[in-house]
Structure formats: structure tokens, C-alpha cells
Design a protein around this motif. Sequence first.
Motif, short mmCIF file in Angstrom:
data_model
loop_
_atom_site.label_atom_id
_atom_site.label_comp_id
_atom_site.label_asym_id
_atom_site.label_seq_id
_atom_site.Cartn_x
_atom_site.Cartn_y
_atom_site.Cartn_z
N PRO A 259 0.72 -1.25 0.02
CA PRO A 259 0.09 0.06 0.16
C PRO A 259 0.87 1.43 -0.03
N LEU A 260 0.46 2.30 -0.62
CA LEU A 260 0.97 3.63 -0.77
C LEU A 260 1.09 4.35 0.62
N LYS A 261 1.96 5.30 0.82
CA LYS A 261 1.87 6.04 2.10
C LYS A 261 0.91 7.17 1.86
N LEU A 262 0.62 7.53 0.75
CA LEU A 262 -0.53 8.37 0.15
C LEU A 262 -1.92 7.93 0.62
N THR A 263 -2.51 8.85 1.43
CA THR A 263 -3.83 8.34 2.27
C THR A 263 -4.96 9.25 1.91
N GLU A 264 -4.93 10.41 1.35
CA GLU A 264 -6.06 11.23 0.98
C GLU A 264 -5.75 11.84 -0.20
N VAL A 265 -6.72 11.98 -1.22
CA VAL A 265 -6.58 13.20 -2.11
C VAL A 265 -7.99 13.99 -2.34
N THR A 266 -7.71 15.49 -2.26
CA THR A 266 -8.68 16.14 -2.40
C THR A 266 -8.73 17.26 -3.30
N GLN A 267 -9.92 17.99 -3.71
CA GLN A 267 -9.78 18.94 -4.61
C GLN A 267 -10.17 20.22 -4.19
N VAL A 268 -9.49 21.20 -4.67
CA VAL A 268 -9.66 22.54 -3.82
C VAL A 268 -9.71 23.60 -5.15
N ASP A 269 -10.29 24.81 -4.89
CA ASP A 269 -10.36 26.07 -5.80
C ASP A 269 -8.88 26.45 -5.90
N SER A 270 -8.14 26.48 -7.04
CA SER A 270 -6.80 26.90 -7.11
C SER A 270 -6.80 28.54 -6.63
N LYS A 271 -7.80 29.31 -6.83
CA LYS A 271 -7.84 30.68 -6.39
C LYS A 271 -7.71 30.90 -5.12
#
Length: 353
Positions: A259-271
Motif C-alpha cells: 500500500p502507498l503512504k498516500l492516504t487522501e486526495v482532495t480537490q480545491v479551488d486554485s484561486k
Amino acid sequence: MECFRIDESGYTGFDLLNAEQRFQGAAAIAITDQDAARLISEHFPKLQAPELKYRALSRRPANHPRLLSLQRDLLTHYKCVTYVCDKRFLLVLMFADYAVEPFYYERGLDFYENGQNYAMASLLSVAGPTLLGQPAFDGLLASFQHAVKDKTPEALNALVSAAQATKWRELPEALGPLAQYAAPECLSAIATPGVNTDAAFVVLQSLISRMEVMADGPYRVEHDQSKNLRAYHDLLQRFIDHDNEVEFRQSEIATIKFPLKLTEVTQVDSKTSPAVQLADVMIGAAIEAGNNLAGLRSGGPDPEAVLSLYSDNQFIHMIPSIEFEEQRHFRQGTQAAEVIDYFSANFHAPREG
């Protein structure tokens, strides 16, 4: 928890022959929004736009020294990785993987041993137009891309005809499986559900291999809400959810372990995210440098100056190389066949191109 911000450029979905966007890539930076805002203020104190955008800034020569200085700060003081690929070369590499390799596999030959697939793809990319005929070679690539997307008998037959229309006897090792034999094992591989020519998977694999090394422990990823990044988001989530314990050696410097160390991915407004804006600067500069060096565009900072800022472990590129001995050494002992089989079985879910 440590957070890498990601942005991409050059995404065209299944179409890797898009003449306007020869290169595709992405950048990841581990930086807080607070540090990012400070750097933007330091390097562009008179910025009036609502967000920092590389494309807008690079149009003005007066901004070029500031852009180079900003990138130097990022690459010197923060964990960064940038990946750029020549999409036309990637398509040729996919051709080798699906329209050539199965023919040799059926005959007990390891086509991937020591990077032979990269060597063949590089040879095809560099010499193919001359040896096979430029219009015919272009038609072959277009037919391959179409066949992978549509997977119909008509598209597969058109691909075989396109191979036969080239001067394939000049490179029978590469074109013979289709042109001479219409190899059913190759046509079956191309028609397999889930096989596609979307480069997002390749880009993310490379980014993740470096982020996993750079991260001290569990980490997360944030990226912009753009339409193009939806494909990246879905793939990242699938990587996160994959809990099998497995590790592969991909090259002399790259491995990937689940398994990866990566646990979460989220989207944000670049502004609202200065850190994501800096990722835009990093990938924008790298793609522009690639276009300039390839003679496809002009303008922007000096491409040699841009690329000189990177250390070897901060920049990953996929371009054809006819330094065959060097490539053989670089890929000696890699598990390319196992990687392709494993990822095809676990991650290539069918989706529209």
C-alpha cells in the motif's frame, strides 16, 4: 500531515496526437499555502490578478527573471518533482506494448527484458517516419489510437491495413506482427476492455514513485478542481484504495510499492490555494521549455535556464532515446512485464476515452 500540491498541463485524454499539445505532464510540490503565499508576494509583489498563472506571466519578458527565481527557490527549499512526456513517443511505446509484445510473448520471448520495448519505441519514433514513410507512419499511429479507443472489428482491420501500407519490411521486427501476420494475440490485446491511450495513468505512476520516496510518512494530495484533473483524481483514489502488499522495480531509480503512504486526495479551488498555483508555475514552465526545445513554440524564459534548475531526482521525462546501451543499463533487471500485467489487472477499469 505532509501535503503535496499537484497540477497538470497538456492533458488531451485518449488523443496523444494532438498537434497543439505535444507534451503532457504534472508537477507535485510539498509546500504549505502560507509559505506559497509568502513566496508569491516576494517574487511578484505587484501581482494584481486573482491568482498566479504561469501562462499569463510568461508572456511578458519582464517576468522571466522573477519566474526563474521563484522556481529556483522552490527547487532548492521544497520537495518537488516534475514529469513531462512526449505524447507521440508514449503512443509509440503503447503500440510496442499492445501491437508488438504479445506476438513475442506467445513465442516465449521477453520483449521487456532490459528495456527492449523502450529501444524499439525509440527507434520507431526517431527513424520510423523515414524508414516506413512519413504519411504512412502517421496513419499507422492514428489507426492504432482509433483501434484502442473503438475496439471494433472494423477499427482493428483498418489498423492491420495501415501497417501493411507502410514500408514495414524495413522494420519487420516491429511491424511484422500486424502487417505480415495480423497477429490475433496483438489484436486481442488492443481490444481488451480498459486498455486505453490516456496518459494520465503513466504521469501519475511516475509522480507517485517520487512522492513516495520524498514523503517522510503518510501524506495527502491536493489539486485543482479542473475538468482535466478529474481523471487524475479518480486514479489517485484507486491507488489509495489498493491495499495489496506488492513492490516492483521500474528502472534504475524508480520503484513502486503498495500500500502507498498516500492516504487522501482532495480537490480545491486554485484561486484559494497559493500552493496549487505554484504547482501550475512548475509544470507550465517545464511544458513550455519542452515545446521551445522541440522547436514547436517560442517565447517564455530560456528553456535551458529552466531545466538547469532541476537536480536529477526532481525531473522525470519520457522522450525517445537512441542511446541504446545507456537505456539498457538504466532498465536492466526491471520488472516491466510484471508491472504492466499487475497494473492492467488491478487498475485499468473500462472508461470512455
